[in-house]
Design an enzyme around this catalytic site. Structure first.
Site, PDB file in Angstrom:
ATOM      1  N   HIS A   1      15.970  50.646  34.561  1.00 13.42           N
ATOM      2  CA  HIS A   1      14.585  51.117  34.409  1.00 13.42           C
ATOM      3  C   HIS A   1      13.688  49.980  33.920  1.00 13.42           C
ATOM      4  O   HIS A   1      14.071  49.243  33.022  1.00 13.42           O
ATOM      5  CB  HIS A   1      14.579  52.278  33.406  1.00 13.42           C
ATOM      6  CG  HIS A   1      13.337  53.101  33.438  1.00 13.42           C
ATOM      7  ND1 HIS A   1      12.147  52.664  32.934  1.00 13.42           N
ATOM      8  CD2 HIS A   1      13.110  54.346  33.929  1.00 13.42           C
ATOM      9  CE1 HIS A   1      11.230  53.607  33.103  1.00 13.42           C
ATOM     10  NE2 HIS A   1      11.793  54.637  33.709  1.00 13.42           N
TER      11      HIS A   1
ATOM     12  N   GLY B   1      -0.778  43.005  16.695  1.00 10.11           N
ATOM     13  CA  GLY B   1       0.427  42.213  16.427  1.00 10.11           C
ATOM     14  C   GLY B   1       0.299  40.779  16.903  1.00 10.11           C
ATOM     15  O   GLY B   1      -0.734  40.371  17.437  1.00 10.11           O
TER      16      GLY B   1
ATOM     17  N   PRO C   1      11.824  37.805  20.748  1.00 12.46           N
ATOM     18  CA  PRO C   1      12.964  38.069  21.651  1.00 12.46           C
ATOM     19  C   PRO C   1      13.716  39.352  21.303  1.00 12.46           C
ATOM     20  O   PRO C   1      14.267  39.998  22.196  1.00 12.46           O
ATOM     21  CB  PRO C   1      13.867  36.866  21.456  1.00 12.46           C
ATOM     22  CG  PRO C   1      13.087  35.858  20.680  1.00 12.46           C
ATOM     23  CD  PRO C   1      11.984  36.576  19.968  1.00 12.46           C
TER      24      PRO C   1
ATOM     25  N   GLY D   1      10.731  42.458  21.992  1.00  9.02           N
ATOM     26  CA  GLY D   1       9.874  42.514  23.175  1.00  9.02           C
ATOM     27  C   GLY D   1       8.506  43.017  22.747  1.00  9.02           C
ATOM     28  O   GLY D   1       7.983  42.573  21.719  1.00  9.02           O
TER      29      GLY D   1
END
Lengths: 298, 298
Positions: B81, B161, B167, B170
């Site tokens: 997905h 943010g 990493p 995400g």
């Protein structure tokens, strides 16, 4: 959450303080919700609707009844509505996850409890102990004023409690029945005989649909007529069946439906049946309704 | 009771222990109900549905997200997905008594909170800050693997943010949207081009009804075809409108509807609209539904 409803009718519709303190007996039961209370001054009568788990409802109904019997004296009661006692009728109504047998059992236990406190009790509808007591009007025939005489007849010995007339309480009719859906269809015509004819065709006692009571009504101010119905078991005859039938019958005379009205409260199951009928979506269940799912946490 | 729904999608669909401990973060909020949690191992993804008063839902969503970010590491994530981050998408959905503006405000406050904890946040749908971010697929284009590169583009600076790639996390897409009604109509034919043609006629982007997405689907095993739809604002286009339209379109080709399916959860308002349409009973309101009335006590 399993849901049983209780709809007691009491012979007090004028003294707001008394009505409030009787209602308070339900409100103080945390596990039961009082959904509605409506009083009619002419009828000198109030109808309460509360709901919850079966045992909690039985308990709330008991303290409610004790309070009402304490505050109401039938010797002083006059009103337009037929009645037999201070707490006149108490039906228990299965709404969700409760079988009729359980509602009958609750009604019988509740009635037994009242009997022990000295209140003559007659069971009606699904809780009736004999066929001639199924029907409320036949139990109530002669009313409070005729009760002393009626109870002398062995055929009208109460199901619970003393078989002597109690002038303060009268008697209480306790029962179990399915939720009643009050549903009206308005026709774009002033032709009252047509509404009456359609009512006859749709109602069960004249060969119509099972669990349907109906009458033709003149809505003078709105210049229309109405087929006014009670559906007494929507699982057997739900709204779409009578709507489509009446639509067709009216069209035969060139008359259209102006609109329809669902009166008062209905269980979610009624809407489920409407969706299933019109959208041909059989697997649809009320468990797919978000609001229903939230309730199940209780 | 006012109801806001939250439907977070996270990038963990295999480790049952992790999924359970993330779900626990919602369950421990007494004022919020977790209605559903479904995981897909191939997609390596889980979707949660919870509901409650707006502020309570925001709080639960926050602890849920913190827990998920703690347990999920995107560097190890592979799945079918499309996804951008560990907590991939969080829509807030007004169900009852909540305006869209309030859902947008909750989404924005929630996103701001995440941003302060170092998570890059993009707002989408009704909460989007610019038109090109309204659509989820365009935000998610390039996916997690392309995110570091994408965020270097000034056009894809996060709404909240840091604008540096993280990493482990995400990025998270936060938004507000109306409840989506997944509704399928099955046709008594194997003619897939017909289903596709009807889907084109009914969907908005090809000139059909507003807030309708649709496609034609082959139900090989059931030897039928289906018009599979999403109604993205049932207050504008509800089920009866598409049902009656598709019934008529199919009949033009001599094809009947075999049945229809409401998939997953719907708000009670959808059923209200169905009753109003077919029974022409406009004053009917969900407040007449017993189950709805019980909820209002909360």
């Amino acid at each position: 959450m399993r849901l049983l409803e209780c709809v007691p009718n009491i012979s007090e519709g004028r003294d707001e303080e008394k009505i409030a303190s009787i209602a308070e007996e339900v409100r103080k039961h945390r596990r039961v919700k009082l959904l509605d209370c409506s009083s009619d001054k002419d009828h000198h009568r109030s109808v309460f609707t509360f709901i919850g788990e079966p045992e909690a409802v039985k308990e709330a109904a008991f303290s409610f009844t004790m309070k009402a019997l304490d505050l109401i004296d039938m010797r002083e009661h006059k009103g337009d509505h037929p009645r037999l006692g201070a707490v006149d009728v108490i039906p228990f109504v299965p709404i969700q996850g409760v079988e009729m047998e359980e509602a009958v059992q609750i009604a019988r236990e509740f009635g037994k409890g009242l009997g022990k406190r000295g209140i003559p009790v007659f069971f009606y509808e699904e809780a009736a102990t004999r066929p001639e007591r199924k029907d409320l009007p036949s139990i109530r025939k002669g009313e409070y004023e005729g009760l002393a005489e009626k109870m002398k007849d062995r055929q009208w010995k109460p199901d619970e409690g003393p078989d002597r007339f109690n002038p303060k309480f009268g008697a209480t009719v306790v029962g179990a029945r399915f939720p009643l859906v009050a549903y009206n269809i308005n026709l774009k015509t002033k032709d009252l005989p047509l509404a009456k004819e359609i009512a006859r065709k749709v109602r069960f006692k004249d060969g119509g649909f099972p669990h349907v009571r109906a009458m033709g009504v003149d809505l003078k101010e709105r210049e229309m007529v109405q087929v006014s119905m009670n559906l007494t078991d929507y699982r057997v005859t739900n709204i779409p069946k009578v709507y489509e039938f009446i639509k067709e019958e009216a069209l035969k005379k060139g008359i259209e439906i102006e609109g329809s009205e669902i009166v008062g409260l209905i269980p979610l199951g009624v809407l489920e049946g409407i969706a299933q009928h019109y959208l041909n979506c059989q697997p649809f269940s009320i468990r797919q309704v978000i609001e229903q799912r939230i309730l199940e946490f209780e």
